[in-house]
Design a protein around this motif. Structure first.
Motif, PDB file in Angstrom:
ATOM      1  N   GLY A   1     -30.677 -24.137  -4.934  1.00 35.65           N
ATOM      2  CA  GLY A   1     -29.297 -23.497  -5.786  1.00 35.65           C
ATOM      3  C   GLY A   1     -28.712 -24.481  -5.738  1.00 35.65           C
ATOM      4  O   GLY A   1     -27.720 -24.780  -6.757  1.00 35.65           O
ATOM      5  N   ALA A   2     -28.337 -25.040  -4.412  1.00 37.25           N
ATOM      6  CA  ALA A   2     -27.212 -25.972  -4.286  1.00 37.25           C
ATOM      7  C   ALA A   2     -27.230 -27.307  -5.255  1.00 37.25           C
ATOM      8  O   ALA A   2     -26.228 -27.728  -5.988  1.00 37.25           O
ATOM      9  N   VAL A   3     -28.467 -27.767  -5.186  1.00 40.60           N
ATOM     10  CA  VAL A   3     -28.895 -29.037  -5.994  1.00 40.60           C
ATOM     11  C   VAL A   3     -28.870 -28.731  -7.811  1.00 40.60           C
ATOM     12  O   VAL A   3     -28.455 -29.455  -8.418  1.00 40.60           O
ATOM     13  N   ALA A   4     -29.276 -27.362  -7.961  1.00 41.90           N
ATOM     14  CA  ALA A   4     -28.978 -27.051  -9.379  1.00 41.90           C
ATOM     15  C   ALA A   4     -27.535 -27.236  -9.678  1.00 41.90           C
ATOM     16  O   ALA A   4     -27.278 -27.647 -11.014  1.00 41.90           O
ATOM     17  N   ARG A   5     -26.639 -26.498  -8.883  1.00 45.47           N
ATOM     18  CA  ARG A   5     -25.277 -26.813  -9.252  1.00 45.47           C
ATOM     19  C   ARG A   5     -24.706 -28.201  -9.282  1.00 45.47           C
ATOM     20  O   ARG A   5     -23.953 -28.554 -10.450  1.00 45.47           O
ATOM     21  N   LEU A   6     -25.262 -29.049  -8.756  1.00 47.45           N
ATOM     22  CA  LEU A   6     -25.005 -30.371  -8.518  1.00 47.45           C
ATOM     23  C   LEU A   6     -25.311 -31.108  -9.975  1.00 47.45           C
ATOM     24  O   LEU A   6     -24.896 -31.768 -10.402  1.00 47.45           O
ATOM     25  N   GLU A   7     -26.676 -30.791 -10.114  1.00 51.04           N
ATOM     26  CA  GLU A   7     -27.344 -31.065 -11.548  1.00 51.04           C
ATOM     27  C   GLU A   7     -26.337 -30.876 -12.888  1.00 51.04           C
ATOM     28  O   GLU A   7     -26.047 -31.645 -13.510  1.00 51.04           O
TER      29      GLU A   7
ATOM     30  N   GLU B   1     -22.339 -21.447  -4.141  1.00 53.09           N
ATOM     31  CA  GLU B   1     -21.492 -22.129  -2.962  1.00 53.09           C
ATOM     32  C   GLU B   1     -21.484 -23.809  -2.951  1.00 53.09           C
ATOM     33  O   GLU B   1     -20.621 -24.485  -2.627  1.00 53.09           O
ATOM     34  N   GLY B   2     -22.615 -24.141  -3.758  1.00 51.08           N
ATOM     35  CA  GLY B   2     -22.796 -25.650  -4.014  1.00 51.08           C
ATOM     36  C   GLY B   2     -23.222 -26.179  -2.512  1.00 51.08           C
ATOM     37  O   GLY B   2     -23.596 -25.642  -1.786  1.00 51.08           O
ATOM     38  N   PRO B   3     -22.994 -27.401  -2.475  1.00 51.31           N
ATOM     39  CA  PRO B   3     -23.336 -28.160  -1.214  1.00 51.31           C
ATOM     40  C   PRO B   3     -22.903 -27.610  -0.059  1.00 51.31           C
ATOM     41  O   PRO B   3     -23.415 -27.848   0.866  1.00 51.31           O
ATOM     42  N   ALA B   4     -21.747 -26.900  -0.134  1.00 51.25           N
ATOM     43  CA  ALA B   4     -20.924 -26.474   1.288  1.00 51.25           C
ATOM     44  C   ALA B   4     -21.515 -24.849   1.422  1.00 51.25           C
ATOM     45  O   ALA B   4     -20.998 -24.192   2.282  1.00 51.25           O
ATOM     46  N   VAL B   5     -22.838 -24.623   1.078  1.00 56.86           N
ATOM     47  CA  VAL B   5     -23.363 -23.361   1.163  1.00 56.86           C
ATOM     48  C   VAL B   5     -23.504 -22.995   2.598  1.00 56.86           C
ATOM     49  O   VAL B   5     -23.128 -21.801   3.069  1.00 56.86           O
ATOM     50  N   LEU B   6     -23.728 -24.048   3.614  1.00 63.10           N
ATOM     51  CA  LEU B   6     -23.803 -23.810   4.972  1.00 63.10           C
ATOM     52  C   LEU B   6     -22.692 -23.458   5.634  1.00 63.10           C
ATOM     53  O   LEU B   6     -22.852 -23.069   6.743  1.00 63.10           O
ATOM     54  N   GLY B   7     -21.727 -24.044   5.295  1.00 63.68           N
ATOM     55  CA  GLY B   7     -20.327 -23.852   5.719  1.00 63.68           C
ATOM     56  C   GLY B   7     -19.555 -22.622   5.529  1.00 63.68           C
ATOM     57  O   GLY B   7     -18.568 -22.275   6.084  1.00 63.68           O
ATOM     58  N   SER B   8     -20.108 -21.783   4.688  1.00 65.22           N
ATOM     59  CA  SER B   8     -19.509 -20.409   4.207  1.00 65.22           C
ATOM     60  C   SER B   8     -19.754 -19.354   4.749  1.00 65.22           C
ATOM     61  O   SER B   8     -19.522 -18.341   4.526  1.00 65.22           O
ATOM     62  N   GLY B   9     -20.239 -19.385   6.161  1.00 60.93           N
ATOM     63  CA  GLY B   9     -20.891 -18.170   6.915  1.00 60.93           C
ATOM     64  C   GLY B   9     -22.124 -17.934   6.871  1.00 60.93           C
ATOM     65  O   GLY B   9     -22.629 -17.094   7.662  1.00 60.93           O
TER      66      GLY B   9
ATOM     67  N   ALA C   1     -21.829 -38.721 -11.934  1.00 65.30           N
ATOM     68  CA  ALA C   1     -22.192 -38.921 -10.393  1.00 65.30           C
ATOM     69  C   ALA C   1     -23.358 -39.758 -10.491  1.00 65.30           C
ATOM     70  O   ALA C   1     -24.346 -39.625 -11.089  1.00 65.30           O
ATOM     71  N   PRO C   2     -23.266 -40.614  -9.279  1.00 63.87           N
ATOM     72  CA  PRO C   2     -24.671 -41.592  -9.080  1.00 63.87           C
ATOM     73  C   PRO C   2     -25.829 -40.566  -8.846  1.00 63.87           C
ATOM     74  O   PRO C   2     -25.727 -39.441  -8.149  1.00 63.87           O
TER      75      PRO C   2
ATOM     76  N   ALA D   1     -29.308 -36.831  -4.270  1.00 59.40           N
ATOM     77  CA  ALA D   1     -30.362 -37.143  -3.402  1.00 59.40           C
ATOM     78  C   ALA D   1     -29.962 -36.871  -1.830  1.00 59.40           C
ATOM     79  O   ALA D   1     -30.704 -36.324  -1.004  1.00 59.40           O
ATOM     80  N   ARG D   2     -28.639 -37.471  -1.643  1.00 56.28           N
ATOM     81  CA  ARG D   2     -28.160 -37.260  -0.039  1.00 56.28           C
ATOM     82  C   ARG D   2     -27.871 -36.246   0.264  1.00 56.28           C
ATOM     83  O   ARG D   2     -28.034 -35.689   1.158  1.00 56.28           O
ATOM     84  N   VAL D   3     -27.128 -35.387  -0.798  1.00 59.74           N
ATOM     85  CA  VAL D   3     -26.965 -34.000  -0.617  1.00 59.74           C
ATOM     86  C   VAL D   3     -28.269 -33.164  -0.350  1.00 59.74           C
ATOM     87  O   VAL D   3     -28.435 -32.182   0.705  1.00 59.74           O
ATOM     88  N   GLN D   4     -29.252 -33.304  -1.035  1.00 62.59           N
ATOM     89  CA  GLN D   4     -30.539 -32.734  -0.983  1.00 62.59           C
ATOM     90  C   GLN D   4     -31.132 -32.952   0.344  1.00 62.59           C
ATOM     91  O   GLN D   4     -31.572 -32.103   1.172  1.00 62.59           O
ATOM     92  N   ALA D   5     -31.035 -34.157   0.876  1.00 59.44           N
ATOM     93  CA  ALA D   5     -31.554 -34.765   2.313  1.00 59.44           C
ATOM     94  C   ALA D   5     -30.888 -33.946   3.299  1.00 59.44           C
ATOM     95  O   ALA D   5     -31.385 -33.391   4.378  1.00 59.44           O
ATOM     96  N   VAL D   6     -29.552 -34.062   3.348  1.00 63.38           N
ATOM     97  CA  VAL D   6     -28.649 -33.583   4.333  1.00 63.38           C
ATOM     98  C   VAL D   6     -28.797 -31.968   4.241  1.00 63.38           C
ATOM     99  O   VAL D   6     -28.934 -31.381   5.485  1.00 63.38           O
ATOM    100  N   LEU D   7     -29.131 -31.304   3.328  1.00 64.37           N
ATOM    101  CA  LEU D   7     -29.223 -29.705   3.122  1.00 64.37           C
ATOM    102  C   LEU D   7     -30.393 -29.360   3.719  1.00 64.37           C
ATOM    103  O   LEU D   7     -30.821 -28.505   4.476  1.00 64.37           O
ATOM    104  N   GLY D   8     -31.413 -30.341   3.501  1.00 62.19           N
ATOM    105  CA  GLY D   8     -32.989 -30.074   3.889  1.00 62.19           C
ATOM    106  C   GLY D   8     -32.693 -29.916   5.476  1.00 62.19           C
ATOM    107  O   GLY D   8     -33.469 -29.204   6.198  1.00 62.19           O
ATOM    108  N   SER D   9     -32.118 -31.021   6.070  1.00 62.43           N
ATOM    109  CA  SER D   9     -32.162 -31.287   7.626  1.00 62.43           C
ATOM    110  C   SER D   9     -31.681 -30.005   8.177  1.00 62.43           C
ATOM    111  O   SER D   9     -31.899 -29.179   9.261  1.00 62.43           O
ATOM    112  N   ALA D  10     -30.443 -29.638   7.745  1.00 61.46           N
ATOM    113  CA  ALA D  10     -29.443 -28.541   8.059  1.00 61.46           C
ATOM    114  C   ALA D  10     -30.266 -27.035   8.143  1.00 61.46           C
ATOM    115  O   ALA D  10     -30.232 -26.408   9.174  1.00 61.46           O
TER     116      ALA D  10
END
Lengths: 235, 252
Positions: B74-80, B165-173, B92-93, B98-107
């Motif tokens: 969902g977050a990457v769909a919004r970025l796209e 929520e986009g890439p900040a989804v895990l920070g929103s509670g 956007a490069p 890909a960086r956001v995808q990798a960070v979200l994947g680990s978290a």
């Protein structure tokens, strides 16, 4: 009998799909497949006794990261399938216990060795992924669907084939042995069943507790309360 | 300019069960990720060549806990979508997504592994076993339904949460709620194991034999000691224990 074996093999393929490739709904867990096999074979006692032990041991076996965990999906089907197939036509309780012991041992071995076909299948998927990227870069948008279709067919086929090989070998190879040594195997079941359940439940408890003493207290309180309720009886 | 619709996000959500269909050691869930995100790419990139190029880039390495992958999708769909919307301005490069995808994947893997593999799965297994001890089919149904109540809810709704929520989804509670759920299930699970042990010791109010009780206690002790180390695995211990029991009876 042939129809029951065929249904068992199809269930093995479905369990192999559910375990990783499709949905991961826990349909592949030994208790669920064991219950379905109890319906197919009509032997609830042997099927559920075998399935409960395999389920407790499978509970904490998790596919973390790139680790290829033991294949309890096919192992569960083969274990319970072996137990109920061997118990067919053997009405005595101690013979069914012998079949349950054999089923659990076969299921555990099958789950352990099952890592080999799983790794083989995943290496085939590497080639599939490279092929798919190449096709996409050359403008073939349908390559993704084709690759997924191929991987799903491969997973189902590997599941059915591995289940057939293990189930066939176990039932054909152990039928006479279980018949001849059912008394000893039945005794061994009475020793092994609580030992297996204890090992599995301890692993689950360890996963829940995570070094928090309050959770150990919760475990102890629940054990004593449930024990008292069962001994004294509900009011 | 193309915008994503609710229908597109639902199409992504319904594809998430196939995330691991092509799991492999090289890219892990990479190809499955591309398959799941395909409805978004189809909507946003009308040009066939560009669409295939973006899909090919999405086949790169990705891995996370499979249920919570929905949130990352969902977050990457919004970025796209934002990438296409800002295409007239400096775009956007590609590697930013890909960086956001990798960070979200680990978290998400850290939260999801704890919730699903270490607590929910053992919990539903213990629940199913408790109900199946009396020889009932209800245990299997309870196991399956309880697991999927959490699993399918998160899998199907996760895409919407990630998009909102986009890439900040895990920070929103969301992280706090998932960790809270994990703690609650772990506490209930500890109690449930206690009830299962009691039900094994005193099935239907009649105490088991001393041999059974002693062997169960031995199994619990061995299990707790061996759980401190990953190797040998519980399955290998169980095979050894079974072989030992057979040998003990044979040579008695």
């Amino acid at each position: 009998m042939i129809e029951r074996f065929l249904l068992t093999l199809i269930l093995g393929g479905i369990a192999a799909l559910d375990a990783t490739p499709i949905a991961q709904t826990m349909l592949s867990q030994p208790l669920v497949t064991g219950t379905l096999l109890a319906v197919v074979w009509g032997d609830w006692r042997t099927a559920l006794e075998t399935a409960v032990v395999l389920q407790v041991l499978a509970a904490t076996t998790a596919p973390i990261g790139s680790r290829t965990a033991e294949d309890y999906a096919v192992g569960g089907v083969v274990g319970v399938g072996t137990a109920v197939a061997l118990a067919a036509g053997r009405p005595f309780a101690f013979t069914q216990d012998a079949c349950a012991l054999t089923g659990v041992m076969v299921g555990l071995l099958c789950a352990t060795i099952g890592v080999v076909p799983l790794k083989w299948q995943r290496r085939r998927n590497e080639s599939l992924a490279r092929w798919c990227e190449e096709r996409l870069r050359s403008g073939d948008g349908a390559a993704l669907v084709s690759a997924h279709r191929a991987a799903i067919v491969l997973a189902f086929a590997v599941g059915v084939a591995y289940c057939a090989a293990c189930l066939g070998a176990a039932v054909w190879g152990l039928n006479a042995f279980v018949g001849a040594e059912s008394l000893k195997l039945g005794h061994a079941w009475r020793l092994a069943q609580p030992l297996w359940l204890g090992i599995g439940l301890a692993q689950a408890l360890h996963a829940f507790v995570q070094r928090r003493l309050s959770r150990v207290a919760v475990f102890g309180a629940a054990l004593i309360a449930a024990w008292l309720v069962l001994i004294v009886g509900t009011p | 300019m193309a915008r994503l619709t609710g229908g597109d996000l639902w199409r992504v959500a319904w594809r998430t069960p196939f995330l691991q269909a092509t799991w492999n050691y090289e890219r892990q869930q990479g190809l499955g990720w591309a398959f799941c995100i395909a409805p978004v790419i189809e909507r946003l990139y009308p040009d066939r060549e560009e669409r295939c190029r973006r899909l090919a880039e999405h086949t790169a390495y990705f891995n996370t806990q499979p249920t919570l992958a929905s949130v990352a999708l969902g977050a990457v769909a919004r970025l796209e979508e934002e990438r296409v919307a800002t295409a007239a301005a400096p775009p956007a490069p590609d590697d930013a997504i890909a960086r956001v995808q990798a960070v979200l994947g680990s978290a998400l893997a850290a939260v999801g592994d704890q919730l699903f593999w270490f607590t929910l799965r053992p919990f539903v297994a213990c629940l199913g076993v408790l109900l199946a001890l009396g020889g009932s089919w209800i245990g299997a149904v309870a196991l399956w339904l309880t697991y999927n109540l959490v699993h399918m809810t998160l899998r199907l709704r996760g895409v919407g949460w990630g998009y909102a929520e986009g890439p900040a989804v895990l920070g929103s509670g969301l992280r706090g709620r998932l960790e809270g759920l994990s703690r609650l299930i772990a506490q209930l699970g500890a109690a449930l194991v206690g009830v299962v042990v009691a039900a094994l010791l005193v099935p239907g109010g009649d105490p088991q034999t001393v041999t059974f009780q002693a062997t169960l206690a031995a199994g619990l002790t061995v299990g707790l000691v061996t759980a401190q180390r990953p190797r040998p695995s519980p399955t290998q211990w169980a095979i050894g224990a079974g072989a030992l029991c057979i040998a003990a009876v044979w040579f008695r």
